[in-house]
Design a protein around this motif. Structure first.
Motif, mmCIF file in Angstrom:
data_model
loop_
_atom_site.group_PDB
_atom_site.id
_atom_site.type_symbol
_atom_site.label_atom_id
_atom_site.label_comp_id
_atom_site.label_asym_id
_atom_site.label_seq_id
_atom_site.Cartn_x
_atom_site.Cartn_y
_atom_site.Cartn_z
ATOM 1 N N LYS A 77 5.882 -4.088 14.378
ATOM 2 C CA LYS A 77 6.524 -4.470 13.126
ATOM 3 C C LYS A 77 5.584 -4.235 11.939
ATOM 4 O O LYS A 77 6.012 -3.753 10.904
ATOM 5 C CB LYS A 77 6.942 -5.943 13.202
ATOM 6 C CG LYS A 77 7.750 -6.394 12.015
ATOM 7 C CD LYS A 77 8.237 -7.804 12.189
ATOM 8 C CE LYS A 77 9.036 -8.201 10.964
ATOM 9 N NZ LYS A 77 9.584 -9.531 11.095
ATOM 10 N N LYS A 78 4.301 -4.582 12.104
ATOM 11 C CA LYS A 78 3.328 -4.375 11.026
ATOM 12 C C LYS A 78 3.152 -2.890 10.742
ATOM 13 O O LYS A 78 2.975 -2.488 9.591
ATOM 14 C CB LYS A 78 1.986 -5.016 11.382
ATOM 15 C CG LYS A 78 1.988 -6.523 11.260
ATOM 16 C CD LYS A 78 0.613 -7.080 11.463
ATOM 17 C CE LYS A 78 0.645 -8.598 11.311
ATOM 18 N NZ LYS A 78 -0.683 -9.184 11.397
ATOM 19 N N ALA A 79 3.204 -2.094 11.798
ATOM 20 C CA ALA A 79 3.059 -0.643 11.623
ATOM 21 C C ALA A 79 4.222 -0.093 10.804
ATOM 22 O O ALA A 79 4.036 0.762 9.939
ATOM 23 C CB ALA A 79 2.983 0.052 12.975
ATOM 24 N N ALA A 80 5.422 -0.593 11.058
ATOM 25 C CA ALA A 80 6.601 -0.149 10.322
ATOM 26 C C ALA A 80 6.505 -0.560 8.857
ATOM 27 O O ALA A 80 6.861 0.213 7.951
ATOM 28 C CB ALA A 80 7.861 -0.734 10.946
ATOM 29 N N GLU A 81 5.993 -1.769 8.608
ATOM 30 C CA GLU A 81 5.826 -2.231 7.225
ATOM 31 C C GLU A 81 4.787 -1.382 6.492
ATOM 32 O O GLU A 81 4.989 -1.010 5.338
ATOM 33 C CB GLU A 81 5.395 -3.705 7.207
ATOM 34 C CG GLU A 81 6.496 -4.671 7.560
ATOM 35 C CD GLU A 81 6.019 -6.114 7.635
ATOM 36 O OE1 GLU A 81 4.851 -6.393 7.274
ATOM 37 O OE2 GLU A 81 6.819 -6.968 8.051
ATOM 38 N N ALA A 82 3.696 -1.075 7.193
ATOM 39 C CA ALA A 82 2.646 -0.254 6.594
ATOM 40 C C ALA A 82 3.170 1.148 6.298
ATOM 41 O O ALA A 82 2.861 1.734 5.255
ATOM 42 C CB ALA A 82 1.434 -0.188 7.517
ATOM 43 N N GLU A 83 3.974 1.673 7.210
ATOM 44 C CA GLU A 83 4.549 3.003 7.028
ATOM 45 C C GLU A 83 5.505 3.013 5.839
ATOM 46 O O GLU A 83 5.500 3.944 5.031
ATOM 47 C CB GLU A 83 5.291 3.404 8.308
ATOM 48 C CG GLU A 83 5.646 4.867 8.362
ATOM 49 C CD GLU A 83 6.241 5.254 9.706
ATOM 50 O OE1 GLU A 83 7.378 5.771 9.683
ATOM 51 O OE2 GLU A 83 5.593 5.039 10.738
ATOM 52 N N ALA A 84 6.309 1.974 5.709
ATOM 53 C CA ALA A 84 7.247 1.872 4.588
ATOM 54 C C ALA A 84 6.495 1.755 3.271
ATOM 55 O O ALA A 84 6.868 2.357 2.267
ATOM 56 C CB ALA A 84 8.163 0.675 4.780
ATOM 57 N N LYS A 85 5.414 0.984 3.289
ATOM 58 C CA LYS A 85 4.593 0.810 2.083
ATOM 59 C C LYS A 85 3.944 2.145 1.683
ATOM 60 O O LYS A 85 3.904 2.504 0.503
ATOM 61 C CB LYS A 85 3.522 -0.249 2.338
ATOM 62 C CG LYS A 85 2.830 -0.741 1.112
ATOM 63 C CD LYS A 85 1.916 -1.908 1.426
ATOM 64 C CE LYS A 85 1.278 -2.447 0.168
ATOM 65 N NZ LYS A 85 0.402 -3.582 0.429
ATOM 66 N N ALA A 86 3.452 2.879 2.684
ATOM 67 C CA ALA A 86 2.835 4.182 2.418
ATOM 68 C C ALA A 86 3.866 5.169 1.872
ATOM 69 O O ALA A 86 3.583 5.942 0.957
ATOM 70 C CB ALA A 86 2.193 4.726 3.684
ATOM 71 N N ALA A 87 5.072 5.129 2.416
ATOM 72 C CA ALA A 87 6.130 6.021 1.941
ATOM 73 C C ALA A 87 6.503 5.688 0.499
ATOM 74 O O ALA A 87 6.705 6.589 -0.329
ATOM 75 C CB ALA A 87 7.354 5.906 2.842
ATOM 76 N N LYS A 88 6.554 4.401 0.196
ATOM 77 C CA LYS A 88 6.882 3.969 -1.166
ATOM 78 C C LYS A 88 5.799 4.432 -2.137
ATOM 79 O O LYS A 88 6.093 4.935 -3.223
ATOM 80 C CB LYS A 88 7.015 2.449 -1.217
ATOM 81 C CG LYS A 88 7.443 1.926 -2.568
ATOM 82 C CD LYS A 88 7.614 0.425 -2.567
ATOM 83 C CE LYS A 88 8.000 -0.074 -3.957
ATOM 84 N NZ LYS A 88 8.076 -1.511 -4.034
ATOM 85 N N LYS A 89 4.537 4.276 -1.737
ATOM 86 C CA LYS A 89 3.430 4.704 -2.602
ATOM 87 C C LYS A 89 3.460 6.225 -2.784
ATOM 88 O O LYS A 89 3.211 6.735 -3.874
ATOM 89 C CB LYS A 89 2.085 4.260 -2.023
ATOM 90 C CG LYS A 89 0.940 4.567 -2.952
ATOM 91 C CD LYS A 89 -0.350 3.927 -2.528
ATOM 92 C CE LYS A 89 -1.416 4.249 -3.559
ATOM 93 N NZ LYS A 89 -2.629 3.502 -3.363
ATOM 94 N N GLY A 90 3.798 6.935 -1.717
ATOM 95 C CA GLY A 90 3.911 8.395 -1.800
ATOM 96 C C GLY A 90 4.966 8.812 -2.808
ATOM 97 O O GLY A 90 4.771 9.746 -3.585
#
Length: 113
Positions: A1-14
């Motif tokens: 779950k944390k990995a998915a949140e981190a991935e979503a955050k990275a995508a948003k920053k991108g």
């Protein structure tokens, strides 16, 4: 779950970085005054320009065809709208044009850090 949140955050920053990069690129392109646009982009294709920035003679010294002038005028008019919008944004931010674009670049660099 944390990995998915981190991935979503990275995508948003991108997406934010890409949006900021596009804004800087568009602002840099729109910074050129409309009367100087064709001199800057197609100066080698034309020998003389009028006060409005439209060419009066092609590279051979012959008058520019009306059909070509119509296309070039449309290009300049489109650019003028973008330039005017940029000037309005800079004025709203209470900054000179150069400082406004530098500010956009700084915000982009901050996002990329």
């Amino acid at each position: 779950k944390k990995a998915a949140e981190a991935e979503a955050k990275a995508a948003k920053k991108g997406k934010e970085i890409e949006k900021a990069r596009k804004k800087v690129t568009d602002a840099e392109a729109a910074m050129v005054p409309p009367t100087e646009l064709l001199k800057a982009t197609k100066g080698t294709d034309y020998k003389a320009f009028g006060d409005d920035g439209l060419p009066t003679q092609d590279a051979k010294g012959e008058p520019v065809a009306k059909s070509a002038l119509k296309k070039l005028k449309k290009e300049v008019d489109t650019h003028k709208k973008k330039h005017d919008k940029l000037v309005a944004e800079a004025t709203k931010a209470n900054m000179p044009l150069e400082a406004y674009i530098d500010d956009l670049r700084a915000k982009l660099a901050e996002l990329q850090a």
